[in-house]
Design a protein around this motif. Structure first.
Motif, PDB file in Angstrom:
ATOM      1  N   LYS A 107       9.852   2.917   2.523  1.00  0.00           N
ATOM      2  CA  LYS A 107       8.588   3.518   2.955  1.00  0.00           C
ATOM      3  C   LYS A 107       8.707   4.286   4.266  1.00  0.00           C
ATOM      4  O   LYS A 107       7.835   5.079   4.586  1.00  0.00           O
ATOM      5  CB  LYS A 107       7.509   2.453   3.086  1.00  0.00           C
ATOM      6  CG  LYS A 107       6.963   2.010   1.759  1.00  0.00           C
ATOM      7  CD  LYS A 107       5.711   1.222   1.950  1.00  0.00           C
ATOM      8  CE  LYS A 107       5.062   1.002   0.609  1.00  0.00           C
ATOM      9  NZ  LYS A 107       3.665   0.694   0.722  1.00  0.00           N
ATOM     10  N   GLN A 108       9.738   4.075   5.032  1.00  0.00           N
ATOM     11  CA  GLN A 108       9.896   4.777   6.308  1.00  0.00           C
ATOM     12  C   GLN A 108      10.707   6.062   6.166  1.00  0.00           C
ATOM     13  O   GLN A 108      10.893   6.784   7.132  1.00  0.00           O
ATOM     14  CB  GLN A 108      10.556   3.859   7.342  1.00  0.00           C
ATOM     15  CG  GLN A 108       9.734   2.628   7.662  1.00  0.00           C
ATOM     16  CD  GLN A 108       8.346   2.992   8.164  1.00  0.00           C
ATOM     17  OE1 GLN A 108       8.182   3.868   9.002  1.00  0.00           O
ATOM     18  NE2 GLN A 108       7.337   2.326   7.636  1.00  0.00           N
ATOM     19  N   GLU A 110      11.511   9.866   5.121  1.00  0.00           N
ATOM     20  CA  GLU A 110      10.870  11.158   4.895  1.00  0.00           C
ATOM     21  C   GLU A 110      11.456  11.785   3.635  1.00  0.00           C
ATOM     22  O   GLU A 110      12.657  11.722   3.402  1.00  0.00           O
ATOM     23  CB  GLU A 110      11.141  12.053   6.100  1.00  0.00           C
ATOM     24  CG  GLU A 110      10.410  13.347   6.086  1.00  0.00           C
ATOM     25  CD  GLU A 110       8.969  13.215   6.543  1.00  0.00           C
ATOM     26  OE1 GLU A 110       8.147  13.990   6.055  1.00  0.00           O
ATOM     27  OE2 GLU A 110       8.684  12.349   7.382  1.00  0.00           O
ATOM     28  N   GLY A 147       6.462  14.340   3.029  1.00  0.00           N
ATOM     29  CA  GLY A 147       5.849  13.132   3.588  1.00  0.00           C
ATOM     30  C   GLY A 147       6.753  11.943   3.377  1.00  0.00           C
ATOM     31  O   GLY A 147       7.853  12.057   2.839  1.00  0.00           O
ATOM     32  N   LYS A 148       6.269  10.796   3.816  1.00  0.00           N
ATOM     33  CA  LYS A 148       7.041   9.562   3.659  1.00  0.00           C
ATOM     34  C   LYS A 148       6.674   8.877   2.352  1.00  0.00           C
ATOM     35  O   LYS A 148       5.548   8.989   1.869  1.00  0.00           O
ATOM     36  CB  LYS A 148       6.778   8.628   4.834  1.00  0.00           C
ATOM     37  CG  LYS A 148       7.316   9.181   6.128  1.00  0.00           C
ATOM     38  CD  LYS A 148       7.200   8.195   7.253  1.00  0.00           C
ATOM     39  CE  LYS A 148       7.793   8.809   8.509  1.00  0.00           C
ATOM     40  NZ  LYS A 148       7.814   7.882   9.611  1.00  0.00           N
ATOM     41  N   MET A 196       5.239   6.527  -0.092  1.00  0.00           N
ATOM     42  CA  MET A 196       4.140   5.578   0.054  1.00  0.00           C
ATOM     43  C   MET A 196       4.108   4.560  -1.078  1.00  0.00           C
ATOM     44  O   MET A 196       3.457   3.540  -0.965  1.00  0.00           O
ATOM     45  CB  MET A 196       2.797   6.291   0.179  1.00  0.00           C
ATOM     46  CG  MET A 196       2.271   6.975  -1.035  1.00  0.00           C
ATOM     47  SD  MET A 196       0.668   7.711  -0.658  1.00  0.00           S
ATOM     48  CE  MET A 196      -0.101   7.611  -2.256  1.00  0.00           C
ATOM     49  N   ASP A 197       4.836   4.839  -2.158  1.00  0.00           N
ATOM     50  CA  ASP A 197       4.843   3.903  -3.280  1.00  0.00           C
ATOM     51  C   ASP A 197       6.011   4.238  -4.205  1.00  0.00           C
ATOM     52  O   ASP A 197       6.579   5.321  -4.132  1.00  0.00           O
ATOM     53  CB  ASP A 197       3.530   3.995  -4.054  1.00  0.00           C
ATOM     54  CG  ASP A 197       3.204   2.724  -4.816  1.00  0.00           C
ATOM     55  OD1 ASP A 197       4.017   1.777  -4.806  1.00  0.00           O
ATOM     56  OD2 ASP A 197       2.120   2.668  -5.426  1.00  0.00           O
ATOM     57  N   VAL A 247       4.624  10.235  -2.904  1.00  0.00           N
ATOM     58  CA  VAL A 247       4.415  10.655  -1.513  1.00  0.00           C
ATOM     59  C   VAL A 247       2.969  11.105  -1.364  1.00  0.00           C
ATOM     60  O   VAL A 247       2.331  11.508  -2.346  1.00  0.00           O
ATOM     61  CB  VAL A 247       5.385  11.787  -1.095  1.00  0.00           C
ATOM     62  CG1 VAL A 247       6.818  11.308  -1.118  1.00  0.00           C
ATOM     63  CG2 VAL A 247       5.225  13.010  -1.966  1.00  0.00           C
ATOM     64  N   PRO A 248       2.406  11.046  -0.157  1.00  0.00           N
ATOM     65  CA  PRO A 248       1.006  11.436   0.026  1.00  0.00           C
ATOM     66  C   PRO A 248       0.768  12.887  -0.357  1.00  0.00           C
ATOM     67  O   PRO A 248       1.636  13.738  -0.214  1.00  0.00           O
ATOM     68  CB  PRO A 248       0.771  11.254   1.525  1.00  0.00           C
ATOM     69  CG  PRO A 248       1.890  10.434   2.022  1.00  0.00           C
ATOM     70  CD  PRO A 248       3.031  10.624   1.085  1.00  0.00           C
ATOM     71  N   LYS A 273      -6.812   7.167  -2.811  1.00  0.00           N
ATOM     72  CA  LYS A 273      -5.480   7.495  -2.325  1.00  0.00           C
ATOM     73  C   LYS A 273      -4.849   8.435  -3.334  1.00  0.00           C
ATOM     74  O   LYS A 273      -4.792   8.139  -4.522  1.00  0.00           O
ATOM     75  CB  LYS A 273      -4.631   6.239  -2.176  1.00  0.00           C
ATOM     76  CG  LYS A 273      -5.100   5.323  -1.085  1.00  0.00           C
ATOM     77  CD  LYS A 273      -4.138   4.184  -0.905  1.00  0.00           C
ATOM     78  CE  LYS A 273      -4.594   3.305   0.230  1.00  0.00           C
ATOM     79  NZ  LYS A 273      -3.658   2.216   0.476  1.00  0.00           N
ATOM     80  N   GLY A 322      -1.466  10.884  -4.348  1.00  0.00           N
ATOM     81  CA  GLY A 322      -0.054  11.064  -4.085  1.00  0.00           C
ATOM     82  C   GLY A 322       0.609  11.935  -5.124  1.00  0.00           C
ATOM     83  O   GLY A 322       0.147  12.039  -6.257  1.00  0.00           O
TER      84      GLY A 322
END
Length: 83
Positions: free
Chosen positions: A2-3, A5, A16-17, A19-20, A35-36, A49, A51
Motif C-alpha cells: 500500500k505504500q 507508488e 497513485g499509491k 489502495m487495494d 489505485v485511487p 471510494k 479506484g
C-alpha cells in the motif's frame, strides 16, 4: 504494497499509491491492483471510494518504492459504497 507508488511506463505518469488488491480465491493469486481515481463531488459526499483497476498482467515490475505498470487499455474506475 500500500505504500508503493504506481507509475505507468507508457507515459510516465503517477497513478497513485496502491489502495487495494483483488484476489482470486480459487487460485490464491492476485488478479489486479487498485489505485485511487478522481471522484466527483457527489461521490465524495456520499463516501464512495473510486479506484482504477489495473489487471495483474499489466504489472511490469515491483520495486522497493514503486510498482511499474504498462497499461494496454484505459482502465475504468469502479466505485463502491462505504461499508
Amino acid at each position: 504494497m500500500k505504500q508503493k507508488e504506481v507509475i505507468d511506463l507508457s507515459d510516465g505518469r503517477r497513478l497513485g499509491k496502491v489502495m487495494d488488491l483483488e484476489f482470486c480465491l480459487q487460485d490464491s493469486r492476485i488478479t489486479a491492483l487498485v489505485v485511487p481515481s478522481d471522484t466527483s463531488l457527489l461521490q465524495s459526499l456520499r463516501g464512495e471510494k473510486c479506484g482504477l483497476v489495473i489487471p495483474w498482467e499489466d504489472v511490469y515490475r515491483i520495486g522497493d518504492d514503486v510498482v511499474l505498470v504498462s497499461i494496454r487499455q484505459s482502465p475504468s474506475p469502479e466505485c463502491h459504497w462505504p461499508e
